[in-house]
Enzyme design. Structure first.
Site, PDB file in Angstrom:
ATOM      1  CE  LYS A   1      -3.794  -2.439   2.234  1.00  0.00           C
ATOM      2  NZ  LYS A   1      -4.549  -2.774   3.432  1.00  0.00           N
TER       3      LYS A   1
ATOM      4  CD  GLN B   1      -3.395  -4.264   6.570  1.00  0.00           C
ATOM      5  OE1 GLN B   1      -3.580  -3.248   5.901  1.00  0.00           O
ATOM      6  NE2 GLN B   1      -3.725  -5.457   6.117  1.00  0.00           N
TER       7      GLN B   1
ATOM      8  CG  ASP C   1      -9.649  -0.065   5.093  1.00  0.00           C
ATOM      9  OD1 ASP C   1      -9.346  -0.591   4.002  1.00  0.00           O
ATOM     10  OD2 ASP C   1      -8.944  -0.127   6.117  1.00  0.00           O
TER      11      ASP C   1
HETATM   12  N1  GUN Z   1      -6.650  -6.626   6.446  1.00  0.00           N
HETATM   13  C1  GUN Z   1      -6.947  -7.422   5.383  1.00  0.00           C
HETATM   14  N2  GUN Z   1      -7.559  -6.717   4.409  1.00  0.00           N
HETATM   15  C2  GUN Z   1      -7.657  -5.453   4.871  1.00  0.00           C
HETATM   16  C3  GUN Z   1      -8.173  -4.257   4.314  1.00  0.00           C
HETATM   17  O1  GUN Z   1      -8.712  -4.217   3.200  1.00  0.00           O
HETATM   18  N3  GUN Z   1      -8.069  -3.154   5.097  1.00  0.00           N
HETATM   19  C4  GUN Z   1      -7.513  -3.191   6.339  1.00  0.00           C
HETATM   20  N4  GUN Z   1      -7.483  -2.060   7.031  1.00  0.00           N
HETATM   21  N5  GUN Z   1      -7.026  -4.273   6.877  1.00  0.00           N
HETATM   22  C5  GUN Z   1      -7.085  -5.399   6.141  1.00  0.00           C
END
Ligand code: GUN
Length: 289
Positions: A54, A98, A121
């Site tokens: 990311k 995350q 998100d």
């Molecule tokens: N953990 C696994 N997928 C995601 C996601 O799309 N966003 C976040 N914040 N954590 C994750």
């Protein structure tokens, strides 16, 4: 006839190029790039890989990246304090914490602390409510938003189509159902307890598999010509990555299908960047198209 392969990598590159163009326009008009804060708490190896990806994509698109890597024994209070400071930071348009968080931290409390307008998100209850009520002032969960783009790019008709979503997670299955419904599909949500999954899949013009079980959707069930989107990424004992769909058989029946890897995966990060740009346009008052 073998299905067309939907190239998620190429489509994600297109989305990222569109975002980079939008970032340049924002810098020109508002004098600053969109800002994304990524918070990792703990040392989960998969999360470390995701967060690194990311961060790299954000820098490449020209975003201002604020990176926080916290130790696994960070307290909930400390994490909430950090989120509160990012919530107030005018250079930060999006906050991503995350998941999963270490078990001593209440995920719901942390996600609630992210203001809805910075919730890139799309997990916040306000964004979920706005999605289901058709309110445009929302941020949508990145993977389902990416799937909608794959369906558009593969010219899959949705109006009146039978769409079957396999999986009912808050991150993928439920928002996916909302988006398909909004696009005038007739939507069925199946899951691990569905009695006759085969019967549902056999009627589907569009299948979105996001159940997290390797090859649970058998290829022989696919209606000839259907579009099949496989969100699953399952690591097998021999190291292979396998989706939730039995690809080798499904590809002989489907009209179009995503591979694993290289299908949905790259779209998730691309839509995180897109959501961040969208939030920044709102925050700066620069027109949103
Ligand atoms: N953990 C696994 N997928 C995601 C996601 O799309 N966003 C976040 N914040 N954590 C994750």
């Amino acid at each position: 006839m073998a299905a067309r392969i939907i190239d998620g990598k190429a489509i994600a590159a297109k989305v990222r190029a569109e975002v980079a163009e939008g970032v340049r326009e924002l810098v020109a008009r508002a004098g600053r790039p969109p800002g994304l804060a990524v918070v990792l708490c703990g040392d989960d190896p998969a999360s470390q890989v995701y967060v690194k990806g990311k961060g790299k994509a954000s820098r490449e698109a020209g975003l201002h990246l604020v990176d926080h890597a916290l130790s696994r024994d960070t307290t909930e209070t400390e994490l909430l304090r950090l989120v509160a400071s990012l919530a107030e930071d005018p250079r930060v348009d999006g906050i991503l914490v995350q998941l999963p968080l270490p078990p001593h931290i209440d995920e719901g409390r942390v996600l609630d602390a992210i203001p809805a307008d910075k919730d890139v998100d799309g997990f916040h209850a306000v964004n979920v409510g706005r999605l289901w009520s058709g309110d445009e002032r929302r941020l949508v969960s990145c993977t389902p938003a990416g799937v909608m783009r794959l369906l558009a790019e593969s010219d899959t008709p949705l109006k009146g189509a039978e769409a079957v979503v396999v999986g009912r997670s808050n991150i993928v299955g439920k928002p996916m159902a909302a988006l398909l419904l909004e696009a005038d599909a007739t939507v069925t949500v199946c899951h691990s307890k569905t009695r006759d999954l085969a019967a549902h899949i056999q009627r589907a013009d569009v299948v979105v598999a996001a159940v997290g079980r390797p090859e649970m959707v058998r290829g022989a069930w696919i209606k000839p010509g259907a579009t099949v989107i496989d969100v699953g990424v399952n690591r097998m004992a021999d190291g292979r990555l396998v989706g939730d769909v039995e690809f080798s058989v499904a590809r002989e029946r489907a009209g179009a299908i995503t591979p694993v890897p290289g299908g949905v995966g790259p779209m998730t990060i691309a839509h995180l960047l897109k959501n961040t740009l969208h939030a920044a346009r709102r925050h700066t008052g620069v027109d949103i198209s």
